[in-house]
Design an enzyme around this catalytic site. Structure first.
Site, PDB file in Angstrom:
ATOM      1  CE1 TYR A   1      -3.282  -2.871   0.569  1.00  0.00           C
ATOM      2  CE2 TYR A   1      -4.594  -0.924   1.079  1.00  0.00           C
ATOM      3  CZ  TYR A   1      -4.514  -2.262   0.743  1.00  0.00           C
ATOM      4  OH  TYR A   1      -5.668  -2.982   0.597  1.00  0.00           O
TER       5      TYR A   1
ATOM      6  CE  LYS B   1       2.650 -17.456  -3.953  1.00  0.00           C
ATOM      7  NZ  LYS B   1       1.876 -18.709  -4.074  1.00  0.00           N
TER       8      LYS B   1
ATOM      9  CG  ASP C   1      -0.928 -20.253  -2.569  1.00  0.00           C
ATOM     10  OD1 ASP C   1      -0.346 -20.232  -1.464  1.00  0.00           O
ATOM     11  OD2 ASP C   1      -0.427 -20.765  -3.586  1.00  0.00           O
TER      12      ASP C   1
ATOM     13  CG  ASP D   1      -7.681  -5.368   1.494  1.00  0.00           C
ATOM     14  OD1 ASP D   1      -8.669  -5.026   2.166  1.00  0.00           O
ATOM     15  OD2 ASP D   1      -7.634  -5.262   0.249  1.00  0.00           O
TER      16      ASP D   1
ATOM     17  CG  ASP E   1     -13.178  -7.996   1.886  1.00  0.00           C
ATOM     18  OD1 ASP E   1     -13.006  -7.295   2.904  1.00  0.00           O
ATOM     19  OD2 ASP E   1     -13.693  -7.568   0.827  1.00  0.00           O
TER      20      ASP E   1
HETATM   21  C1  IPM Z   1     -10.196  -2.150   4.029  1.00  0.00           C
HETATM   22  C2  IPM Z   1     -10.524  -1.525   2.715  1.00  0.00           C
HETATM   23  C3  IPM Z   1      -9.475  -0.486   2.368  1.00  0.00           C
HETATM   24  C4  IPM Z   1      -8.151  -1.201   2.255  1.00  0.00           C
HETATM   25  C5  IPM Z   1      -9.753   0.348   1.126  1.00  0.00           C
HETATM   26  C6  IPM Z   1     -11.087   1.044   1.213  1.00  0.00           C
HETATM   27  C7  IPM Z   1      -8.658   1.337   0.849  1.00  0.00           C
HETATM   28  O1  IPM Z   1     -10.653  -2.488   1.729  1.00  0.00           O
HETATM   29  O2  IPM Z   1     -10.104  -1.408   5.024  1.00  0.00           O
HETATM   30  O3  IPM Z   1     -10.046  -3.363   4.090  1.00  0.00           O
HETATM   31  O4  IPM Z   1      -7.839  -1.773   1.201  1.00  0.00           O
HETATM   32  O5  IPM Z   1      -7.413  -1.217   3.224  1.00  0.00           O
HETATM   33 MG    MG Z   2     -10.557  -4.463   2.463  1.00  0.00          MG
END
Ligand code: IPM
Ligand code: MG
Length: 365
Positions: free
Chosen positions: A142, A192, A224, A248, A252
């Site tokens: 990032y 990785k 992975d 990240d 999710d």
């Molecule tokens: C998260 C989000 C953010 C990230 C985005 C909105 C920049 O996906 O907080 O997980 O990638 O960190």
């Molecule tokens: Mg995210």
């Protein structure tokens, strides 16, 4: 009377709706407990771009530095989605993470028994799932430089850089091992290392630190394989540490175990004491959810659980954190559901009804 300074950055989409609910809870807590808050509010994300031409003002960052904690709603939406725009709502979030050095991002994923049917994973796989992902938040892909577009021989190219130094890895590793000791004594480190040099350094440093925590059951796992294992046997995981981008992605995925994004809080911390208390920004995982903005159906629970984390990690008031969490649990047990977690849509309640029910439960504790 204890006094705290809180900066509230509601942002875009459903951010302001759920943040309003959070402020109602804070108000109820002030009325019941011997504490008070000095609350300041500022625009961030798309709302700040519209008002000031940038996703977060430097003054807002300075205000955050003077606060005990920051409550963040959500940023982004279709109005500001143009990928080639020079200002984007997400820049506000990345800038505050970086400038406040919020390196430790805690993302707990817990399964609520009553909601087990809302998950797309088989029920029997979900029993006993209780994961804490610790994502490194201020370095890696990032923030590594160069991060740029360029033209070479008349063709467009782009480059991002994954950068880590050993101190950035070491602090995440120590936190992972320490928090694992307070939980089920198990730590997975995601990387990785079979391909990336930054991952090989990550693995090397984590393994050096592991020698100080031999009582913790520790495993390296390739990213992975980890994404696969997270679906196949999610209850195998306890604490997980990961770099910024892997964290990240994996969070999710992990969030879907719980069925709804609307239930998951997160804390982004800096200046951590050995007990895990420090300055923090608290943010629901769910994002701005433009599709349901303004409909009054957003789930305020993630925001309430963020406030519980805020009391735990920044204000060091564990008893209030536990009371908030048990008020949420009571409300779920009583069968109240916003649309995202309801089985029968017609039985779902609004954002405000859910907030009021949880606050009423808090007031009885
Ligand atoms: C998260 C989000 C953010 C990230 C985005 C909105 C920049 O996906 O907080 O997980 O990638 O960190
Ligand atoms: Mg995210």
């Amino acid at each position: 009377m204890k006094k705290f300074k809180l900066l509230v950055l509601a942002g875009d989409g459903i951010g302001p709706e759920v943040t309003d609910c959070g402020l109602q809870l804070i108000n109820a807590i002030e009325n019941k407990e011997d504490i008070s808050f000095e609350i300041k509010k500022e625009l961030v994300g798309g709302a700040a771009i519209d008002a000031f031409g940038e996703a977060i003002k430097n003054e807002t960052i300075e205000l955050a530095k003077k606060s005990d904690a920051v409550l963040w709603g959500a940023v982004g939406g279709p109005k500001w989605d143009n990928p080639s725009a020079s200002v984007r709502p997400e820049q506000g979030l990345l800038k505050i993470r970086s400038e406040l050095n919020l390196w430790a991002n805690l993302r707990p994923v817990k399964i609520w028994k009553e909601l087990i049917d809302s998950s797309s994973i088989k029920k029997e796989k979900l029993e006993n799932v209780d994961i804490l992902v610790i994502r490194e938040l201020v370095s890696g892909a990032y923030f590594g430089k160069p991060q740029e577009r360029r033209i070479v021989n008349g063709k467009r190219e782009a480059v991002d850089t994954i950068y880590y130094n050993e101190d950035q890895i070491a602090r995440i590793a120590h936190l992972g091992f320490k928090l694992a000791k307070k939980r089920r004594n198990k730590l997975h480190s995601i990387d990785k290392a079979n391909v990336l040099e930054s991952s090989r350094l990550w693995r090397e440093v984590v393994q050096e630190i592991q020698t100080q925590y031999t009582e913790v059951d520790f495993q390296n796992i390739l990213v992975d394989a980890a994404t696969m294992h997270l679906i196949r046997e999610p209850s195998d995981f306890d604490v997980v540490i990961a770099s910024n981008m892997f964290g990240d992605i994996i969070t999710d995925e992990a969030s879907m175990l719980s069925g709804s994004l609307g239930m998951l809080p997160s804390a982004s911390l800096s200046n951590l004491s050995d007990e895990g208390i420090g300055f923090g920004l608290y943010e629901p995982i769910h994002g701005s959810a433009p599709d349901i903005t303004g409909l009054g159906i957003a789930n305020p629970i993630a925001m309430f659980l963020c406030i519980a984390m805020l009391f735990r990690h920044s204000l060091n008031l564990e008893n209030i954190a536990l009371k908030i969490e048990s008020s949420v649990a009571d409300t779920i047990k009583a069968g109240l559901r916003t649309r995202d977690i309801a089985i029968e849509l017609k039985e779902s309640i609004s954002t405000n009804e859910m907030a009021t029910a949880i606050i009423n439960s808090y007031n009885k504790k």
